[in-house]
Design an enzyme around this catalytic site. Structure first.
Site, PDB file in Angstrom:
ATOM      1  N   LYS A 279      48.843  35.255  36.055  1.00 25.28           N
ATOM      2  CA  LYS A 279      48.393  35.949  37.267  1.00 25.28           C
ATOM      3  C   LYS A 279      49.175  35.429  38.476  1.00 25.28           C
ATOM      4  O   LYS A 279      49.666  34.292  38.446  1.00 25.28           O
ATOM      5  CB  LYS A 279      46.908  35.648  37.503  1.00 25.28           C
ATOM      6  CG  LYS A 279      45.956  36.347  36.551  1.00 25.28           C
ATOM      7  CD  LYS A 279      44.510  35.975  36.879  1.00 25.28           C
ATOM      8  CE  LYS A 279      43.542  36.658  35.936  1.00 25.28           C
ATOM      9  NZ  LYS A 279      43.509  38.121  36.078  1.00 25.28           N
ATOM     10  N   ARG A 353      38.350  40.968  26.559  1.00 27.45           N
ATOM     11  CA  ARG A 353      38.009  41.895  25.467  1.00 27.45           C
ATOM     12  C   ARG A 353      38.317  41.289  24.102  1.00 27.45           C
ATOM     13  O   ARG A 353      37.717  41.657  23.106  1.00 27.45           O
ATOM     14  CB  ARG A 353      38.713  43.249  25.686  1.00 27.45           C
ATOM     15  CG  ARG A 353      40.200  43.214  25.652  1.00 27.45           C
ATOM     16  CD  ARG A 353      40.831  44.449  26.298  1.00 27.45           C
ATOM     17  NE  ARG A 353      40.826  44.354  27.766  1.00 27.45           N
ATOM     18  CZ  ARG A 353      41.301  45.295  28.569  1.00 27.45           C
ATOM     19  NH1 ARG A 353      41.784  46.411  28.074  1.00 27.45           N
ATOM     20  NH2 ARG A 353      41.264  45.133  29.877  1.00 27.45           N
TER      21      ARG A 353
HETATM   22  N1  BES Z   1      39.156  38.188  34.435  1.00 26.89           N
HETATM   23  C1  BES Z   1      40.012  39.291  34.654  1.00 26.89           C
HETATM   24  C2  BES Z   1      39.353  40.406  35.444  1.00 26.89           C
HETATM   25  C3  BES Z   1      39.061  40.074  36.878  1.00 26.89           C
HETATM   26  C4  BES Z   1      40.042  40.235  37.839  1.00 26.89           C
HETATM   27  C5  BES Z   1      37.814  39.637  37.259  1.00 26.89           C
HETATM   28  C6  BES Z   1      39.756  39.935  39.160  1.00 26.89           C
HETATM   29  C7  BES Z   1      37.526  39.349  38.579  1.00 26.89           C
HETATM   30  C8  BES Z   1      38.511  39.492  39.529  1.00 26.89           C
HETATM   31  C9  BES Z   1      40.482  39.867  33.321  1.00 26.89           C
HETATM   32  O1  BES Z   1      40.616  38.968  32.288  1.00 26.89           O
HETATM   33  C10 BES Z   1      41.840  40.442  33.572  1.00 26.89           C
HETATM   34  O2  BES Z   1      42.705  39.716  33.934  1.00 26.89           O
HETATM   35  N2  BES Z   1      41.972  41.739  33.392  1.00 26.89           N
HETATM   36  C11 BES Z   1      43.186  42.391  33.632  1.00 26.89           C
HETATM   37  C12 BES Z   1      43.345  43.470  32.603  1.00 26.89           C
HETATM   38  C13 BES Z   1      44.719  44.085  32.596  1.00 26.89           C
HETATM   39  C14 BES Z   1      45.722  43.100  32.076  1.00 26.89           C
HETATM   40  C15 BES Z   1      44.653  45.305  31.714  1.00 26.89           C
HETATM   41  C16 BES Z   1      43.147  42.998  35.035  1.00 26.89           C
HETATM   42  O3  BES Z   1      42.094  43.450  35.449  1.00 26.89           O
HETATM   43  O4  BES Z   1      44.161  42.947  35.702  1.00 26.89           O
HETATM   44 ZN    ZN Z   2      42.528  37.994  32.312  1.00 27.08          ZN
END
Ligand code: BES
Ligand code: ZN
Ligand code: ZN
Length: 500
Positions: A279, A353
């Site tokens: 990230k 997931r």
């Molecule tokens: N934990 C994150 C989702 C999230 C993002 C929660 C910001 C709270 C605040 C999750 O694991 C994630 O990173 N999801 C990705 C999915 C994508 C790679 C399809 C996302 O939301 O960017």
């Molecule tokens: Zn994630």
């Protein structure tokens, strides 16, 4: 905070402050307010006539009694229009009044029980709502701050009842409100804890304490057992971190049979760096909240154990840390979940997931009547719904409706998203049975469709709390930081299922 119910006249109560609600658009003062106004030589009606007290939601007016009544202050909190009153407004008003008084150093507060025939709120609900508002509203997390706080805490809250006959019901309301608010605050504590203090092992430690305190059955599966069960998706996520994964199973048996009525599954990623699909660094610290779903189900089952409904509930938390390293999974890798389904990894940041696939596959073997999973699953859910409501998805409309209703009772807003078949297309992989990320559009839905692959025909609901688990500013009874959403919804749901 000690919470007591007392019968009597507000003008006679000795306390640091009496908190009284005031409706917008009220002409003359009635009931308790009129009596206090008289004792204060008309100070309240004067402020109303001057337009200084309007009764708008969020308005707080503090009047010093200067010895005219035993209470040092009278606090008038706006409740908005009488016909628009909701329990959640009362929760919010009590929270804001308590916070305001706490900041002034007041440690002893009295609140008039709301309700009566006029607004149709029973004494029990009134006391429950006030208790929740107070306990949720004054919550703070100062564990790692060594400097002393600028003010103390409210130590005593008295709920004033005009009738002696209501005392028992009011006390029952206080008890239920306390259990619900303390559970939400337990979840908040877990989520606010930095990731180095809330590792998967620490999460299992909290589960152990909860199990001991409230007589729940606890099983924690270790890596080896997860390997034997074939939890390749969960173990794939865990393999980038030095922190060992934990698979936490808490059981509450309040029903007669051995069947599981309700299975609660919560995402327990104690820190989500994204893994190799790392990230951006801005706000990455907030990813300590990626175990909010797990915290919520542990906290919810602790409250269920205290309220003792006639139902069997399990709470399951797959707990892992998602980090990049030489041993981490990579985009393009293929993992095999507990059900035998193979998953192509497109992004290691879509890890929630993956761990839920194994947790849902595991829980489905227990043949529960209902499954509800809770996860900070997608950033896209924040884009869609902001931090106001949780997204709900499911394969059974009746269960979706029940979850939304349980949320409404708690003042936790939930909005349903579609699960049209057509969205499934996006999760198709050319190298495995399914891939963990779809196209750009409909992120929260394709994530939910992915989860649906692991629950079979069991009635199942998924709550995406990415937007609602954490707040960057204070709002009503939600303080800054972890919100404790949707703990009270889950408890209400269990109580409703037990009662049906
Ligand atoms: N934990 C994150 C989702 C999230 C993002 C929660 C910001 C709270 C605040 C999750 O694991 C994630 O990173 N999801 C990705 C999915 C994508 C790679 C399809 C996302 O939301 O960017
Ligand atoms: Zn994630
Ligand atoms: Zn995540």
């Amino acid at each position: 905070m000690e919470i007591k119910v007392i019968a009597g006249d507000a003008t006679q109560v000795e306390t640091g402050a009496i908190v009284i609600g005031f409706f917008e658009g009220t002409d003359g003062l009635d009931g308790g307010l009129a009596t206090i106004d008289k004792a204060l030589d008309g100070a309240i009606s004067w402020l109303v006539s001057q337009g200084e007290v309007k009764g708008k939601t969020g308005e707080i007016s503090v009047i010093h009694s200067l010895g005219k009544i035993p209470a040092a202050r009278v606090v008038i909190v706006g409740l908005g229009k009488r016909e628009e009153l909701t329990l959640d407004r009362i929760r919010g008003a009590v929270a804001e009044a308590c916070r305001c008084l706490q900041r002034k150093g007041v440690d002893d507060v009295a609140v008039g029980a709301v309700g009566g025939d006029t607004i149709g709120i029973t004494p029990e609900i009134s006391a429950q709502t006030i208790t929740e508002g107070a306990l949720l509203g004054v919550y703070s997390f100062r564990k790692h701050i060594t400097k002393e706080a600028e003010h103390g805490e409210i130590k005593k809250l008295s709920i004033i009842s005009r009738s002696k006959d209501d005392i028992r019901s009011l006390e029952q309301g206080v008890e239920k409100g306390r259990v619900l608010a303390e559970a939400a605050n337990l979840a908040r504590d877990m989520v606010n804890e930095p990731a180095n203090y809330m590792t998967p092992t620490n999460m299992a430690g909290v589960a152990e304490k909860v199990a001991k305190d409230y007589s729940l059955e606890l099983t924690v599966l270790e890596k080896k057992e997860m390997q034997e069960l074939g939890m390749g998706a969960l173990l794939g996520v865990a393999q980038g971190s030095c922190q060992p994964p934990k698979f936490i199973v808490l059981k509450y048996s309040g029903g007669g049979s051995g069947d599981v009525d309700l299975a609660l599954v919560g995402k327990g990623v104690t820190f989500d760096s994204g893994g190799i699909s790392i990230k951006p660094s801005a706000k990455m610290d907030e990813m300590k909240d990626d175990m909010s779903g797990g915290a919520a189900v542990i906290a919810a089952i602790s409250a269920i154990a205290r309220l003792k409904p006639k139902i069997n509930v399990v709470a399951i938390v797959p707990a892992v840390e998602n980090l990049p390293s030489g041993s981490a999974i990579k985009p393009g890798d293929v993992l095999t979940a507990i059900t035998g389904k193979t998953i192509e990894i497109i992004s290691t940041d879509a890890e929630g997931r993956l761990i839920l696939a194994d947790a849902l596959g595991y829980v489905n073997r227990l043949k529960p009547r209902f499954i509800v999973d809770v996860a900070t699953l997608t950033g896209a859910c924040i884009v869609a719904l902001g931090n106001i409501c949780t997204g709900v998805f499911g394969n059974n409309q009746e269960l979706v409706n029940r979850v939304i209703a349980a949320g409404a009772e708690a003042g936790e807003l939930i909005w349903q998203m579609p699960m049209f078949e057509e969205y499934k297309e996006q999760n198709k992989s050319e190298v495995a049975d399914i891939k963990n990320v779809g196209d750009r559009g409909a992120g929260p839905i394709t994530a939910a469709q992915f989860l649906a692959e692991f629950v079979g025909d069991t009635p199942w609901v998924h709550l995406d709390i990415a937007g609602t688990s954490f707040n960057d500013k204070e709002r009503r009874y939600l303080v800054k930081g972890a919100t404790g959403v949707p703990v009270r919804t889950l408890v209400n749901l269990a109580l409703a299922i037990a009662a049906s």
